[in-house]
Design an enzyme around this catalytic site. Sequence first.
Site, PDB file in Angstrom:
ATOM      1  N   GLU A 164     -22.253   8.542  -5.512  1.00 35.07           N
ATOM      2  CA  GLU A 164     -22.445   7.390  -6.384  1.00 35.07           C
ATOM      3  C   GLU A 164     -21.129   6.664  -6.643  1.00 35.07           C
ATOM      4  O   GLU A 164     -21.123   5.467  -6.938  1.00 35.07           O
ATOM      5  CB  GLU A 164     -23.062   7.856  -7.710  1.00 35.07           C
ATOM      6  CG  GLU A 164     -23.968   6.822  -8.356  1.00 35.07           C
ATOM      7  CD  GLU A 164     -24.799   7.395  -9.496  1.00 35.07           C
ATOM      8  OE1 GLU A 164     -26.035   7.310  -9.416  1.00 35.07           O
ATOM      9  OE2 GLU A 164     -24.214   7.936 -10.450  1.00 35.07           O
ATOM     10  N   HIS A 216     -28.748  29.519   9.545  1.00 31.69           N
ATOM     11  CA  HIS A 216     -29.973  29.769  10.299  1.00 31.69           C
ATOM     12  C   HIS A 216     -30.878  28.544  10.342  1.00 31.69           C
ATOM     13  O   HIS A 216     -32.018  28.621  10.816  1.00 31.69           O
ATOM     14  CB  HIS A 216     -30.719  30.965   9.690  1.00 31.69           C
ATOM     15  CG  HIS A 216     -29.937  32.235   9.777  1.00 31.69           C
ATOM     16  ND1 HIS A 216     -30.155  33.191  10.741  1.00 31.69           N
ATOM     17  CD2 HIS A 216     -28.890  32.688   9.033  1.00 31.69           C
ATOM     18  CE1 HIS A 216     -29.309  34.196  10.583  1.00 31.69           C
ATOM     19  NE2 HIS A 216     -28.525  33.906   9.545  1.00 31.69           N
ATOM     20  N   LYS A 237     -34.847   0.415  -8.845  1.00 29.65           N
ATOM     21  CA  LYS A 237     -35.455   0.345 -10.172  1.00 29.65           C
ATOM     22  C   LYS A 237     -36.216  -0.965 -10.362  1.00 29.65           C
ATOM     23  O   LYS A 237     -37.335  -0.977 -10.907  1.00 29.65           O
ATOM     24  CB  LYS A 237     -34.379   0.484 -11.252  1.00 29.65           C
ATOM     25  CG  LYS A 237     -33.749   1.860 -11.331  1.00 29.65           C
ATOM     26  CD  LYS A 237     -32.714   1.907 -12.441  1.00 29.65           C
ATOM     27  CE  LYS A 237     -32.046   3.265 -12.529  1.00 29.65           C
ATOM     28  NZ  LYS A 237     -31.018   3.300 -13.594  1.00 29.65           N
TER      29      LYS A 237
END
Length: 424
Positions: free
Chosen positions: A278, A299, A414
């Site tokens: 951010e 793995h 948003k």
Amino acid sequence: MMKLDTKHAFLKEDIAGYQDIVTKCHEDLHNKTGKGNDYVGWVEWPNNYDKEEYARLKSVAADIREKCDVLMVCGIGGSYLGARAAVEMINGMYSDKKPEIIFFGNTFSSTYIAQVMEYIKDKEVAVNVISKSGTTTETALAFRLLKQFMEEKYGKEEAAKRIVATTDKARGTLKTIADKEVYETFVIPDDIGGRFSVITPVGLFPIAVAGIDTDAIMTGLKKAYEDLKDPDLSKNDAYAYAVSRRILENQGKDVEMLVSYETQMTMVAEWWKQLFGESEGKECKGNLPTSANFSTDLHSLGQFVQDGKKVLYETLLLIDKPTLDLNFPEDADNLDGMNYLAGKSVDWVNKMACQGTLEAHEETGGVPNLILTLDDMSAESFGYMCYFFFKACAITCYMLDINPFNQPGVEVYKKNMFRLLGKK
């Protein structure tokens, strides 16, 4: 308490060659002359935090610990990642400390929300709702559910004694609700952004309720402040780490994978990803922060790291001394062929796995590795580590000439979400 090793990083430039630009970035940070200077309150926080509020915070946390089985921490992003990172790193994954800490208000998953509400219905519950504005949708949705649940379970008066709001000191929706309902409140400082806020009441209150020594966190924070206030790259490992990241980006490495060999460090990596992602991901600049927990993820991701496209470097976040250890037992029949490890500590096995993986990735895979070693997973080390990464993040962003402390891109989703939800 936290040291950098660059010997395995294939750096093609001398870190010391960046001293002038780093000194300028350091001065901009400490003198509040750089971009985003309204949000650098964390720099001096180890010295000037509100001592009276901090004492009250510890007192309220002790009271909550006595009266509840579960603390619901209702927040998203920086309002929960740091606290969760601390609780898991310091207490481990299956701590016997009470109360249980449940993190809520960080998702729209109806299944998760419903399951949590069902889980807590017969438990003694307290709530810490964390939001500067009180309008963050994930948190506001969850808090309305919790508020009604608490008032139905305890009545309004008792519910108000069990709800703690961490919010703006003077304004905002949550502040208005807290004043009306007479909740205990703690302040989110105006000059410290969410992803830097774990060292404030945002993180310290739930951490204290989890039974962790917050004084030790503050001690580690202050020690890091003292250790990292000199911009000299030969003395300041946080700044040397910041420069190393920029050098590796110049070498075409656009992905940084933070790797730990301790399961309880997984949420530290999630917190670190928000801090750097951010802060740095702006103007089409910066590294993509990702993470892995080895040997588990060897793995699944190990093949790509070893033989895949050479876009990444690894930053190993290693722990010198584990919180707990045990020795591997001998078995008379040895049907599993594992007696070659008998008498060895499991932490030694873990460290040998790390050494073998480093050798494979570096020598055969050609993958650069930066190594950060932290003393242990104590509260003091957590505080030190936070300040180390804060300073490294700020300097590495200033080197890119970007504002480390805003997040303009987050607002796009948003706006789209509110349109689709029908919010006016």
